[in-house]
Motif scaffolding. Structure first.
Motif, short mmCIF file in Angstrom:
data_model
loop_
_atom_site.label_atom_id
_atom_site.label_comp_id
_atom_site.label_asym_id
_atom_site.label_seq_id
_atom_site.Cartn_x
_atom_site.Cartn_y
_atom_site.Cartn_z
N ILE A 35 0.85 -1.19 0.00
CA ILE A 35 0.00 0.00 0.00
C ILE A 35 0.88 1.24 0.00
O ILE A 35 1.78 1.38 0.84
N LEU A 126 -2.26 -1.87 10.34
CA LEU A 126 -1.47 -2.52 9.28
C LEU A 126 -0.18 -3.12 9.85
O LEU A 126 0.23 -4.21 9.45
N TYR A 131 2.53 -5.72 8.22
CA TYR A 131 3.08 -4.77 7.25
C TYR A 131 4.26 -4.02 7.86
O TYR A 131 4.25 -3.70 9.05
N THR A 133 5.77 -0.46 8.02
CA THR A 133 5.07 0.81 7.84
C THR A 133 6.02 2.00 7.95
O THR A 133 6.91 2.02 8.81
N PHE A 256 3.56 -0.68 3.89
CA PHE A 256 2.65 0.47 3.79
C PHE A 256 3.49 1.72 3.87
O PHE A 256 4.13 1.98 4.89
#
Ligand code: CA
Length: 494
Positions: A35, A126, A131, A133, A256
């Motif tokens: 993302i 997330l 994830y 991040t 992310f």
């Protein structure tokens, strides 16, 4: 010999690592995407070519539109920076946080962290799903529990609300202190030249502070930290390099990236290779620089074979601060500018690209930057807890073609001065027309304006014809919707 708590701690560490590894694998096994959310600064609805601009060239933003879904009715949740950025992470209308001052205006560099560390938000959810991040770029959401000390640990901050990594500038590019921060520390600070700062002129002058920093006058006053000052011409390249490096470091796992470029906020100073490139002025040149930066990030995704399974969202934190730059129309056909309740203050570009899943096209759905957290969490397969992201609608089902999925039927927007308006269908209701002009005030004409207003944006995108006298029932319906949104703590579908 280890004490029991040390053994316990070591064991917990192993278990945590094992759990994180297993969630990462689980996320990858489910085909969840990487993302990348790009939230530009002060970019208006009419700025990119894909929204009709012809006098500036934005081929990379246009590529996102061509390969993804282009929303024509997208809105920043507020008409100024800080509140929109708060909502983008928390999925909560900022005006619900009056005690933190999020019901109006923007924060300065003296603000404590404005996001509660004990409530789940997009990055923490997330991160919990495995994830990696990062937030890279403009932060503008404060540090610490009180007035930040830029010579010490800037904590709590981005790392305490769910980001593994942070690199960026503290507030805005026109504001002191003019330094970059990595994680908890100012980058390149010489301890022998500590940073002092103030936003109160009297206090600043008493302490011998100056509003001149990094080559120009800024908002606020400061002293020290000279070795750490940024160069305005290099900010965009620095943020882009950091973002590309983050993608490359994490190309083998789910990540992310929240990329928050400073373009095209004033002072509109870009790298010399973009100066004069548009022929429309400094801001338009900076728009070219922003587009180039986005192109480099998309290029990194291409180069590593990540583009197909990466959800890229592009939007802006508020509308443009001017509506005519040598014939270029940053707000498109809309009335008003940044900080105002007129459409130009909050209607922004809104693009979602995920080649593996989203069919390209144009959508007329009413959407907001407030909806980004629920949408990216849904894409990541995260089950959002009951108390989290309370005003954020999940846009993923309609993006994936589910025509029966619930859609946003109303949206509240906030001016730079904290006035609210509400949209429902094509109608927009302003309870107090005299407050439509945000912090610009609107002059004598605005002061004379009395009472509420109702506009039909389908027929009147320029908000010229107040329909209230002949459509009192609709006005009352929207007023009740606004009151309902204010009185509830959750507006998203449960
Ligand atoms: Ca902004």
């Amino acid at each position: 010999m280890k004490f029991p708590f040390q053994r316990l701690s070591a064991l917990s560490g192993c278990l945590l690592i094992a759990a994180a590894t297993s969630t990462t694998r689980a996320a990858e096994a489910q085909g969840t995407p990487n993302i990348v959310v790009i939230l530009a600064d002060d970019v208006g609805w009419g700025d990119p070519g894909c929204y009709g601009a012809t006098k500036v060239k934005t081929p990379h933003i246009d590529r996102l539109a061509r390969e993804g879904r282009r929303f024509v009715d997208g809105h920043a949740s507020a008409a100024v920076c800080t509140p929109t950025r708060y909502s983008l992470l928390t999925g909560q209308y900022s005006w619900r946080r009056k005690a933190a001052g999020l019901d109006r205006g923007v924060s300065n560099g003296a603000s404590p962290l404005l996001i509660p560390t004990d409530l789940p938000n997009a990055p923490s959810l997330l991160k919990g799903a495995g994830y990696r991040t990062a937030v890279i770029g403009k932060w503008h959401l404060g540090f610490g529990n009180s007035r930040p000390d830029y010579n010490g640990e800037l904590s709590p901050g981005p790392l305490e609300i769910g980001f593994h990594e942070f690199f960026g500038l503290p507030a805005t590019n026109d504001r002191i202190p003019t330094v970059f921060i990595r994680d908890h520390r100012v980058v390149g600070l010489d301890p022998a030249d500590p940073i002092d700062y103030a936003y109160d002129k009297e206090a600043a002058l008493k302490r011998g502070l100056s509003s001149f920093a990094a080559g120009r006058n800024r908002i606020g006053w400061g002293k020290g930290g000279r070795a750490a000052w940024w160069k305005d011409t290099e900010i965009s390249d620095t943020f882009t390099n950091e973002s590309v490096a983050f993608i490359e470091r994490n190309k083998e796992r789910r990540f992310f990236l929240l990329f928050t470029p400073h373009g095209v906020h004033a002072p509109t100073i870009c790298h010399p290779r973009f100066s004069g490139s548009s022929g429309q002025g400094n801001r338009a040149d900076m728009l070219h620089e922003l587009d180039d930066s986005i192109g480099r990030i998309l290029g990194a995704l291409d180069r590593h074979g990540l583009a197909s399974n990466t959800l890229v969202v592009f939007s802006s934190d508020n509308g443009a601060y001017l509506n005519d730059e040598s014939g270029h129309r940053p707000t498109g056909p809309f009335r008003g500018i940044k900080s105002q309740l007129w459409e130009g203050g909050h209607r922004v570009p809104f693009l979602c690209r995920w080649p593996a899943k989203i069919t390209p096209g144009v959508s007329e759905d009413l959407v907001s930057t407030l909806d980004i957290p629920a949408t990216i969490c849904a894409a990541a397969g995260v089950k959002v807890p009951e108390n989290a992201l309370p005003d954020s609608f999940n846009l993923l089902p309609p993006l994936l073609g589910d025509a029966s999925a619930p859609k946003r039927d109303s949206l509240v927007v906030m001016s730079g001065m904290g006035a609210l308006a509400i949209r429902s269908g094509s109608l927009k209701y302003l309870p107090d027309l005299s407050k439509a002009h945000g912090w610009q005030g609107g002059g004598k004409a605005a002061k004379k304006a009395k009472g509420a207003a109702l506009f039909d944006l389908a027929k009147d995108p320029g908000e010229k014809n107040n329909l209230l006298p002949e459509r009192k029932d609709d006005a009352e319906r929207l007023a009740a919707l606004l009151e309902s949104a204010r009185s509830r703590s959750v507006t998203r579908p449960r």
